[in-house]
Scaffold this active site. Structure first.
Site, short mmCIF file in Angstrom:
data_model
loop_
_atom_site.label_atom_id
_atom_site.label_comp_id
_atom_site.label_asym_id
_atom_site.label_seq_id
_atom_site.Cartn_x
_atom_site.Cartn_y
_atom_site.Cartn_z
CE1 TYR A 112 -28.17 -24.76 -23.47
CE2 TYR A 112 -26.64 -23.31 -22.32
CZ TYR A 112 -27.86 -23.52 -22.93
OH TYR A 112 -28.77 -22.50 -23.00
CE1 TYR A 125 -35.53 -14.97 -27.32
CE2 TYR A 125 -36.51 -16.92 -28.34
CZ TYR A 125 -36.60 -15.60 -27.96
OH TYR A 125 -37.74 -14.90 -28.21
#
Ligand SMILES: NC(=O)c1ccc[n+]([C@@H]2O[C@H](COP(=O)([O-])OP(=O)(O)OC[C@H]3O[C@@H](n4cnc5c(N)ncnc54)[C@H](OP(=O)(O)O)[C@@H]3O)[C@@H](O)[C@H]2O)c1
Length: 298
Positions: A128, A102
């Site tokens: 991130y 993912y």
């Protein structure tokens, strides 16, 4: 068929424990698993795990997801989101297994107002997003058969999420300020998990479906619109809130100082996914209403 699941207690991982069961034997691990190592920070350990379990499919629902903390822990975020993903991909390649992984709309810079397509140029705004993008690249470079789903604004009935935070705050405060210039689609962990099970079944029969897909619920909304929906739904279902609808105030992102910059345009175009997998994607309000019904009944 044997499926090895990492991150079994995350939002998506928890739902995958349910949705993967009908496909075969599921070995589900988290960071503290004992028999096999499920800690993605232990790169030797997870390699050994894959070799010992010998799965047909590896599903990686574990990730470093603390967006703001990643700004001050870039090495740990890199280890989990890039190096661990690379090892899972290398091992999948070695044993001819599938890897399901993912990723996020945070690989994009959030410019414009069109839904991003898979071939758009990524340009992450924060650590991130950068590490999630590098994780995607590491998987492609390993050459294993893989499916990567980029998703956004994930919620689940279990654990903390935006909707539950809004419900709590609305009981404590007379007024709420919520960001109205970030647009996306709240996407249920249950939807992602159900689709993943379908995708695995399809991929095993039609390996040509391998690749990168955008996968989010249908429709779009701002965080402000999302909060409005949650509190209206709660009141209509008998929940008393201190905050009335007119006391939810829309504010721009700059009103909240965060360590990580976030994209304004989190819209993802799901046409490729719908076309190849021939699945219907429900509107975000359907899934959120269902999740709220579960949460409010507790
Ligand atoms: N949440 C979102 O809004 C969102 C948006 C776009 C994409 N995604 C992606 O979707 C996927 C699933 O996300 P999610 O929403 O389910 O996230 P989540 O609820 O934060 O779950 C992530 C899981 O990873 C685990 N984890 C963290 N470090 C680990 C380590 N060193 N070893 C093993 N497990 C570790 C966490 O365990 P602990 O609880 O023990 O830390 C947690 O169970 C991730 O790839 C994420 O990047 C999420």
């Amino acid at each position: 068929m044997k499926i090895l699941l990492f991150g079994k207690n995350g939002q998506v991982g928890w739902e995958l424990q349910r949705s993967l069961q009908p496909l075969g034997e599921v070995v589900a691990l988290d960071r503290s698993s004992q028999v096999y190592c499920g800690d993605l920070a232990d790169l030797v350990g997870i390699r050994q795990t894959v070799r010992a379990v010998m799965p047909d499919v590896i599903v990686n629902a574990a990730a470093y997801t603390a967006v703001d903390r990643a700004e001050s822990e870039p090495d740990l975020a890199y280890q989990i989101n890039v190096e661990a993903a690379a090892i899972l991909a290398q091992e999948a390649q070695r044993m001819d297994a599938w890897l399901i992984h993912y990723s996020t709309d945070y690989v994009f810079d959030g410019s414009g107002d069109s839904p991003w397509i898979e071939s758009d140029l990524p340009s992450p705004l924060n650590v991130y997003g950068q590490t999630k993008l590098q994780g995607e690249e590491a998987i492609r470079n390993a050459g294993c058969r893989h499916v990567i789903f980029r998703t956004s604004w994930v919620y689940a009935a279990r654990g903390n999420n935006f909707a539950r935070t809004m419900l709590r705050l609305a009981q404590e405060r007379n007024q709420l300020t919520v960001i109205d210039d970030q647009i996306g689609a709240p996407t249920g962990a249950d939807l992602l998990a159900d689709v993943t099970a379908h995708a695995i079944s399809k991929a095993l029969k039609q390996p040509e479906v391998a690749g990168l897909y955008h996968l989010v619920a249908d429709g779009e909304v701002s965080w402000y619109g999302y909060a409005h929906f949650v509190l209206t739904f709660a009141r209509e279902h008998g929940w008393a809130t201190k905050t009335q609808s007119e006391a939810i105030l829309p504010v721009p992102s700059r009103a909240f100082a965060t360590a990580a910059k976030r994209p304004l345009n989190s819209r993802l175009n799901t046409e490729k996914f719908r076309c190849i997998f021939r699945l219907n994607i429900p509107h975000w309000q359907i899934g959120v209403a269902r999740m709220l019904t579960e949460v409010l009944e507790k």
